[in-house]
Design a protein around this motif. Structure first.
Motif, PDB file in Angstrom:
ATOM      1  N   PHE A  33     -22.672  37.967   5.531  1.00 56.71           N
ATOM      2  CA  PHE A  33     -22.573  38.586   4.211  1.00 56.71           C
ATOM      3  C   PHE A  33     -21.878  37.619   3.243  1.00 56.71           C
ATOM      4  O   PHE A  33     -20.980  36.884   3.642  1.00 56.71           O
ATOM      5  CB  PHE A  33     -21.703  39.851   4.273  1.00 56.71           C
ATOM      6  CG  PHE A  33     -22.171  40.904   5.239  1.00 56.71           C
ATOM      7  CD1 PHE A  33     -21.875  40.808   6.586  1.00 56.71           C
ATOM      8  CD2 PHE A  33     -22.879  42.008   4.788  1.00 56.71           C
ATOM      9  CE1 PHE A  33     -22.286  41.787   7.487  1.00 56.71           C
ATOM     10  CE2 PHE A  33     -23.290  42.994   5.673  1.00 56.71           C
ATOM     11  CZ  PHE A  33     -22.988  42.878   7.020  1.00 56.71           C
ATOM     12  N   TYR A  48     -26.961  39.433   2.034  1.00 55.78           N
ATOM     13  CA  TYR A  48     -26.726  39.701   3.459  1.00 55.78           C
ATOM     14  C   TYR A  48     -27.934  39.228   4.255  1.00 55.78           C
ATOM     15  O   TYR A  48     -29.077  39.460   3.848  1.00 55.78           O
ATOM     16  CB  TYR A  48     -26.484  41.202   3.581  1.00 55.78           C
ATOM     17  CG  TYR A  48     -26.730  41.897   4.891  1.00 55.78           C
ATOM     18  CD1 TYR A  48     -27.298  43.176   4.887  1.00 55.78           C
ATOM     19  CD2 TYR A  48     -26.350  41.352   6.102  1.00 55.78           C
ATOM     20  CE1 TYR A  48     -27.502  43.872   6.067  1.00 55.78           C
ATOM     21  CE2 TYR A  48     -26.557  42.047   7.283  1.00 55.78           C
ATOM     22  CZ  TYR A  48     -27.131  43.308   7.261  1.00 55.78           C
ATOM     23  OH  TYR A  48     -27.331  44.001   8.419  1.00 55.78           O
ATOM     24  N   ARG A  50     -29.508  39.014   8.358  1.00 60.46           N
ATOM     25  CA  ARG A  50     -29.407  39.391   9.767  1.00 60.46           C
ATOM     26  C   ARG A  50     -30.415  38.571  10.537  1.00 60.46           C
ATOM     27  O   ARG A  50     -31.594  38.530  10.177  1.00 60.46           O
ATOM     28  CB  ARG A  50     -29.648  40.885   9.985  1.00 60.46           C
ATOM     29  CG  ARG A  50     -29.284  41.354  11.406  1.00 60.46           C
ATOM     30  CD  ARG A  50     -29.695  42.780  11.701  1.00 60.46           C
ATOM     31  NE  ARG A  50     -29.196  43.709  10.711  1.00 60.46           N
ATOM     32  CZ  ARG A  50     -29.934  44.658  10.139  1.00 60.46           C
ATOM     33  NH1 ARG A  50     -31.207  44.787  10.448  1.00 60.46           N
ATOM     34  NH2 ARG A  50     -29.417  45.465   9.247  1.00 60.46           N
ATOM     35  N   ILE A  55     -31.833  40.311   4.197  1.00 63.88           N
ATOM     36  CA  ILE A  55     -31.992  41.761   4.345  1.00 63.88           C
ATOM     37  C   ILE A  55     -31.775  42.483   3.014  1.00 63.88           C
ATOM     38  O   ILE A  55     -32.483  43.413   2.675  1.00 63.88           O
ATOM     39  CB  ILE A  55     -31.029  42.324   5.401  1.00 63.88           C
ATOM     40  CG1 ILE A  55     -31.259  41.653   6.763  1.00 63.88           C
ATOM     41  CG2 ILE A  55     -31.150  43.841   5.509  1.00 63.88           C
ATOM     42  CD1 ILE A  55     -32.629  41.888   7.357  1.00 63.88           C
ATOM     43  N   GLY A  98     -24.173  43.646  12.138  1.00 66.35           N
ATOM     44  CA  GLY A  98     -24.279  44.216  10.806  1.00 66.35           C
ATOM     45  C   GLY A  98     -24.435  45.727  10.834  1.00 66.35           C
ATOM     46  O   GLY A  98     -24.514  46.357   9.800  1.00 66.35           O
ATOM     47  N   ARG A  99     -24.454  46.303  12.025  1.00 72.10           N
ATOM     48  CA  ARG A  99     -24.616  47.741  12.129  1.00 72.10           C
ATOM     49  C   ARG A  99     -23.283  48.418  12.367  1.00 72.10           C
ATOM     50  O   ARG A  99     -22.257  47.775  12.512  1.00 72.10           O
ATOM     51  CB  ARG A  99     -25.577  48.073  13.294  1.00 72.10           C
ATOM     52  CG  ARG A  99     -26.997  47.671  12.986  1.00 72.10           C
ATOM     53  CD  ARG A  99     -27.511  48.385  11.775  1.00 72.10           C
ATOM     54  NE  ARG A  99     -28.917  48.159  11.553  1.00 72.10           N
ATOM     55  CZ  ARG A  99     -29.609  48.680  10.544  1.00 72.10           C
ATOM     56  NH1 ARG A  99     -29.006  49.474   9.693  1.00 72.10           N
ATOM     57  NH2 ARG A  99     -30.879  48.415  10.396  1.00 72.10           N
ATOM     58  N   GLY A 100     -23.286  49.721  12.418  1.00 70.98           N
ATOM     59  CA  GLY A 100     -22.069  50.507  12.473  1.00 70.98           C
ATOM     60  C   GLY A 100     -21.165  50.189  13.652  1.00 70.98           C
ATOM     61  O   GLY A 100     -21.594  49.687  14.683  1.00 70.98           O
ATOM     62  N   ASN A 101     -19.886  50.492  13.502  1.00 72.80           N
ATOM     63  CA  ASN A 101     -18.860  50.316  14.522  1.00 72.80           C
ATOM     64  C   ASN A 101     -18.538  48.873  14.828  1.00 72.80           C
ATOM     65  O   ASN A 101     -17.878  48.588  15.807  1.00 72.80           O
ATOM     66  CB  ASN A 101     -19.244  51.026  15.833  1.00 72.80           C
ATOM     67  CG  ASN A 101     -19.279  52.536  15.647  1.00 72.80           C
ATOM     68  OD1 ASN A 101     -18.458  53.097  14.938  1.00 72.80           O
ATOM     69  ND2 ASN A 101     -20.226  53.179  16.268  1.00 72.80           N
ATOM     70  N   GLN A 102     -18.980  47.967  14.013  1.00 73.23           N
ATOM     71  CA  GLN A 102     -18.692  46.554  14.245  1.00 73.23           C
ATOM     72  C   GLN A 102     -18.266  45.949  12.923  1.00 73.23           C
ATOM     73  O   GLN A 102     -19.086  45.533  12.116  1.00 73.23           O
ATOM     74  CB  GLN A 102     -19.921  45.854  14.810  1.00 73.23           C
ATOM     75  CG  GLN A 102     -20.276  46.383  16.193  1.00 73.23           C
ATOM     76  CD  GLN A 102     -21.600  45.864  16.704  1.00 73.23           C
ATOM     77  OE1 GLN A 102     -22.572  45.810  15.968  1.00 73.23           O
ATOM     78  NE2 GLN A 102     -21.635  45.475  17.962  1.00 73.23           N
ATOM     79  N   ALA A 103     -16.956  45.920  12.737  1.00 72.72           N
ATOM     80  CA  ALA A 103     -16.404  45.509  11.452  1.00 72.72           C
ATOM     81  C   ALA A 103     -16.689  44.046  11.152  1.00 72.72           C
ATOM     82  O   ALA A 103     -16.530  43.187  12.021  1.00 72.72           O
ATOM     83  CB  ALA A 103     -14.894  45.722  11.447  1.00 72.72           C
ATOM     84  N   PRO A 104     -17.122  43.729   9.934  1.00 73.59           N
ATOM     85  CA  PRO A 104     -17.287  42.333   9.559  1.00 73.59           C
ATOM     86  C   PRO A 104     -15.932  41.649   9.436  1.00 73.59           C
ATOM     87  O   PRO A 104     -14.946  42.263   9.023  1.00 73.59           O
ATOM     88  CB  PRO A 104     -17.995  42.407   8.203  1.00 73.59           C
ATOM     89  CG  PRO A 104     -17.682  43.756   7.674  1.00 73.59           C
ATOM     90  CD  PRO A 104     -17.503  44.652   8.850  1.00 73.59           C
ATOM     91  N   LEU A 105     -15.896  40.375   9.771  1.00 73.89           N
ATOM     92  CA  LEU A 105     -14.693  39.569   9.654  1.00 73.89           C
ATOM     93  C   LEU A 105     -14.908  38.548   8.552  1.00 73.89           C
ATOM     94  O   LEU A 105     -15.965  37.907   8.485  1.00 73.89           O
ATOM     95  CB  LEU A 105     -14.384  38.866  10.973  1.00 73.89           C
ATOM     96  CG  LEU A 105     -14.088  39.805  12.148  1.00 73.89           C
ATOM     97  CD1 LEU A 105     -13.955  39.025  13.449  1.00 73.89           C
ATOM     98  CD2 LEU A 105     -12.814  40.588  11.886  1.00 73.89           C
TER      99      LEU A 105
END
Lengths: 115, 111
Positions: A33, A48, A50, A55, A98-105
């Motif tokens: 991102f 963004y 992927r 995307i 890039g999907r839920g439950n995986q926080a971007p750093l």
């Protein structure tokens, strides 16, 4: 793990010049991102990728800005004919999918100053 | 209008005290993330929540997707907690994985 690496940390350009900003995502992360931070607008989404495919570029200015991800190890944000209003901190982030439950750093950003 | 409304915009606390920051969302959000931005400008992940409550040391965060808000509680504030705190939310729309950020809360911890 070095985290998301952004280069350069600081860039100064003259009005009308081109600026290229680089981002190396965390190894194994497939989502990358780009965001921009200014005093006035705050933190804004730009674009963004992927698996290297674009995307969502809904936040990218329509002119002069472009982003690429030629391989899984880096992405670039290019600004042509830079203007003073492009001055900002440009932040890159990566996440596993890039999907839920995986926080971007986030990386530490590139501070662009257009004189 | 803004999708993510963060308050307060600024907050001053004495060491050892606590308070809460809040973000209200004007649309359904799938998940929320809280960050601290330090003096170098780095965004440090504090919490990522799809629902419920998480706690880490002196920090606790709650995300209520049904009522469209999230809070970040700080207790026993320390000088190193000073900085700008941001909430950011993932739109619930399919494929909308981008984060929409609040305007931030500038937190100053005084001795």
């Amino acid at each position: 793990n070095a985290g998301v690496i952004q280069t350069p940390r600081h860039k100064v350009t003259g009005k009308g010049q081109e600026a290229t900003l680089w981002c190396e995502p965390i190894s194994g992360h497939s989502a990358v991102f780009w965001y921009r931070q200014t005093i006035v607008q705050g933190l804004e989404f730009l674009t963004y990728f992927r698996n290297q495919a674009p995307i969502d570029d809904s936040g990218m200015p329509k002119e002069r800005f472009s982003a690429q991800m030629p391989n899984q190890s880096h992405s670039t944000l290019k600004i042509q004919s830079t203007q003073p209003q492009d001055s900002a901190v440009y932040l890159c982030a990566s996440s596993p999918t890039g999907r839920g439950n995986q926080a971007p750093l986030f990386g530490e950003g590139t501070r662009l100053s257009v004189l | 209008g803004d999708q993510v409304e963060q308050s307060p915009s600024a907050l001053s606390l004495h060491e050892g005290t606590g308070s809460a920051l809040r973000c209200n969302f004007t649309t359904t959000m799938r998940a929320v993330q809280w960050f601290q931005q330090n003096s170098r400008g780095s965004l440090i992940n504090l919490f990522y929540l799809a629902s419920g409550t998480k706690e880490n040391g002196r920090l606790k965060s709650t995300f209520n997707s049904k009522e469209s808000y999230s809070t970040l509680h700080i207790r026993d504030a320390q000088l190193e907690d000073s900085g700008t705190y941001f909430c950011a939310a993932e739109d619930g729309t399919e494929g909308a994985d981008r984060l929409t950020f609040g305007k931030g809360t500038q937190l100053i911890i005084q001795p």
